[in-house]
Design an enzyme around this catalytic site. Structure first.
Site, PDB file in Angstrom:
ATOM      1  N   TRP A 170      -2.894  -3.480   1.245  1.00  0.00           N
ATOM      2  CA  TRP A 170      -1.513  -3.346   1.784  1.00  0.00           C
ATOM      3  C   TRP A 170      -0.700  -1.722   2.201  1.00  0.00           C
ATOM      4  O   TRP A 170       0.010  -1.461   3.062  1.00  0.00           O
ATOM      5  CB  TRP A 170      -0.987  -4.900   2.110  1.00  0.00           C
ATOM      6  CG  TRP A 170      -2.199  -5.939   2.764  1.00  0.00           C
ATOM      7  CD1 TRP A 170      -2.250  -6.856   2.402  1.00  0.00           C
ATOM      8  CD2 TRP A 170      -3.258  -5.390   3.992  1.00  0.00           C
ATOM      9  NE1 TRP A 170      -3.252  -7.689   2.928  1.00  0.00           N
ATOM     10  CE2 TRP A 170      -3.996  -6.633   3.973  1.00  0.00           C
ATOM     11  CE3 TRP A 170      -2.987  -4.423   5.025  1.00  0.00           C
ATOM     12  CZ2 TRP A 170      -4.566  -6.934   4.709  1.00  0.00           C
ATOM     13  CZ3 TRP A 170      -3.406  -4.754   5.929  1.00  0.00           C
ATOM     14  CH2 TRP A 170      -4.716  -6.054   6.233  1.00  0.00           C
ATOM     15  N   ASP A 219       7.071  -4.830   4.755  1.00  0.00           N
ATOM     16  CA  ASP A 219       5.736  -5.286   5.797  1.00  0.00           C
ATOM     17  C   ASP A 219       6.068  -7.004   4.282  1.00  0.00           C
ATOM     18  O   ASP A 219       5.417  -7.017   3.901  1.00  0.00           O
ATOM     19  CB  ASP A 219       4.381  -4.858   5.548  1.00  0.00           C
ATOM     20  CG  ASP A 219       3.014  -5.891   5.203  1.00  0.00           C
ATOM     21  OD1 ASP A 219       3.594  -6.803   5.992  1.00  0.00           O
ATOM     22  OD2 ASP A 219       2.113  -5.199   5.231  1.00  0.00           O
ATOM     23  N   LYS A 226      -0.499 -15.515   9.001  1.00  0.00           N
ATOM     24  CA  LYS A 226      -0.011 -16.203   7.710  1.00  0.00           C
ATOM     25  C   LYS A 226       1.237 -17.643   7.804  1.00  0.00           C
ATOM     26  O   LYS A 226       0.708 -18.262   7.805  1.00  0.00           O
ATOM     27  CB  LYS A 226      -0.128 -15.381   6.768  1.00  0.00           C
ATOM     28  CG  LYS A 226      -0.689 -14.486   6.053  1.00  0.00           C
ATOM     29  CD  LYS A 226      -1.385 -13.047   6.660  1.00  0.00           C
ATOM     30  CE  LYS A 226      -2.639 -12.460   6.452  1.00  0.00           C
ATOM     31  NZ  LYS A 226      -1.977 -10.314   6.751  1.00  0.00           N
TER      32      LYS A 226
HETATM   33  C1  PLP Z   1      -2.705  -9.729   6.664  1.00  0.00           C
HETATM   34  C2  PLP Z   1      -2.045  -8.462   6.291  1.00  0.00           C
HETATM   35  C3  PLP Z   1      -1.748  -7.447   7.290  1.00  0.00           C
HETATM   36  C4  PLP Z   1      -2.708  -6.997   8.073  1.00  0.00           C
HETATM   37  O1  PLP Z   1      -2.225  -7.848   9.230  1.00  0.00           O
HETATM   38  P1  PLP Z   1      -3.473  -7.524  10.661  1.00  0.00           P
HETATM   39  O2  PLP Z   1      -2.551  -8.135  11.704  1.00  0.00           O
HETATM   40  O3  PLP Z   1      -4.424  -8.161  10.287  1.00  0.00           O
HETATM   41  O4  PLP Z   1      -3.048  -6.007  10.621  1.00  0.00           O
HETATM   42  C5  PLP Z   1      -0.673  -6.309   6.865  1.00  0.00           C
HETATM   43  N1  PLP Z   1       0.094  -6.626   5.746  1.00  0.00           N
HETATM   44  C6  PLP Z   1      -0.449  -7.519   5.031  1.00  0.00           C
HETATM   45  C7  PLP Z   1       0.992  -7.621   3.751  1.00  0.00           C
HETATM   46  C8  PLP Z   1      -1.086  -8.213   5.234  1.00  0.00           C
HETATM   47  O5  PLP Z   1      -0.919  -9.328   4.285  1.00  0.00           O
END
Ligand code: PLP
Length: 360
Positions: free
Chosen positions: A102, A172, A196
């Site tokens: 990521w 993030d 999540k």
């Molecule tokens: C799942 C995830 C993403 C992507 O999320 P989307 O909503 O599919 O764009 C980005 N960063 C992390 C750390 C993630 O776990």
């Protein structure tokens, strides 16, 4: 009806109580005679849902008045672009920490808008750890420092909060937000895709320090402009109303449970049980430096990868699903977010011991 323990990395399980309440309110939300999906976002009813969700999130995380809370669309991935667009503020360089898949995506997107300095990386370790504070090569003229506190694919998390002086820290937090208390005041921006620990996919929650807003790159789409979204209470256009409502139910569920201190206690216990089971077996292994092991995503391998298929099939028969590891890593991965009950982890640990006995 029979519900499985779903170990998917995302979209992931939602608390059963939340789904039940949504079902209860599906056709007629609290006497309004309509579903939340059918309400005007500007109406009194929906406004009360939206503002309660925000207030509950602020309370749970201890978000100060000097931060805006935005409910945006496009998932966390859209923030990979929105962050540089909003935060460069006339500068042309930003620091990024590279700790896995990521981080890499965030870096690749940021490079379209500015010079990216990779100020720390664990790539040489195959992302089985994170760089320490001493190893970070931060630039004093960086517009911000971006990192990924929990790498969802590698199952690696930062055991410390990076110290960045006056340079705003951007996180993030998609796969770790609300898993434990954090000190929001240490951050410039926190963003998290919802699927999540928050709610349905598509929604992204952005928490941004107000003094950082308002000086965007010229070509920034209006919808990506934090100041515009804040000025319009995230309703510059029609927001993802139902997802926002469900997120609100999740926040209320967390408050009922006892808040983030309590959630942290449960999460730590769940993770400990699973890592202990892995470490105490001669059959399962987790490659991550124990100091950096994720509470949320637990990758593990079997001593004999030829048994992976059988493991997944037998697990599924026990109601334990979505344990297949990410295609880039292989093996297994158990994602044990907030909504995964402790009983689900107990069931997985028992199944793993059983499987080892039969096949190990
Ligand atoms: C799942 C995830 C993403 C992507 O999320 P989307 O909503 O599919 O764009 C980005 N960063 C992390 C750390 C993630 O776990």
């Amino acid at each position: 009806m029979s519900r499985v323990y779903n170990f998917s990395a995302g979209p992931a399980m939602l608390p059963q109580a939340v789904l039940e309440q949504a079902r209860e309110e599906m056709l007629d939300w609290q006497g309004s005679g309509m579903s939340v999906m059918e309400m005007s976002h500007r109406g009194k009813e929906y406004m009360s849902i939206a503002s309660k969700a925000e207030a509950d999130l602020r309370e749970l995380m201890g978000i100060g008045d000097n931060y805006a809370v935005l409910f945006m669309q496009g998932g966390a991935s859209s923030q990979f672009a929105a962050v540089p667009m909003n935060l460069l503020r006339g500068k042309n360089t930003a620091d990024y920490l590279n700790t896995g898949a990521w981080s890499k995506k965030a870096i690749a997107e940021a490079k379209r808008y500015c010079a990216v300095n990779v100020a720390g990386s664990s790539e040489a370790d195959k992302f089985s750890s994170v760089p320490s504070q001493d190893e970070l090569q931060l630039q004093s003229d960086a517009a911000y420092v971006h990192y990924t506190p929990n790498e969802t694919i590698g199952g690696v998390e930062f055991p410390y909060l990076p110290e960045t002086g006056n340079v705003p820290l951007v996180a993030d937090m998609s796969s770790t937000i609300l898993s434990r208390p954090i000190d929001v005041s240490k951050f410039g921006v926190i963003y998290a895709g919802a699927q999540k620990n928050i709610g349905p996919a598509g929604l992204v929650v952005v928490i941004v320090r107000k003094d950082l807003m308002g000086d965007v790159l010229e070509a920034t789409p209006t919808m990506f402009n934090y100041q515009v979204q804040a000025d319009n209470d995230s309703m510059y256009n029609t927001p993802p109303t139902y997802s926002w409502y469900l997120a609100g139910l999740v926040f209320a569920w967390l408050k009922d449970l006892g808040g983030l201190e309590k959630m942290a206690e449960i999460n730590q216990r769940k993770a400990n049980k699973l890592y202990t089971a892995i470490d105490n077996s001669g059959f399962y292994a987790n490659p991550v430096d124990p100091a950096c092991r994720s509470w949320m995503n637990v990758p593990f391998t079997l001593a004999n990868p030829e048994l992976d298929g059988v493991f997944l099939e037998e697990a599924k028969l026990q109601g334990l699903t979505s344990l297949k590891g990410h295609r880039s890593v292989g093996g297994m991965r158990a994602s044990i977010y907030n909504a995964m009950p402790e009983a689900g982890v107990d069931a997985l640990v028992a199944f793993m011991a059983d499987f080892e006995q039969q096949h190990g």
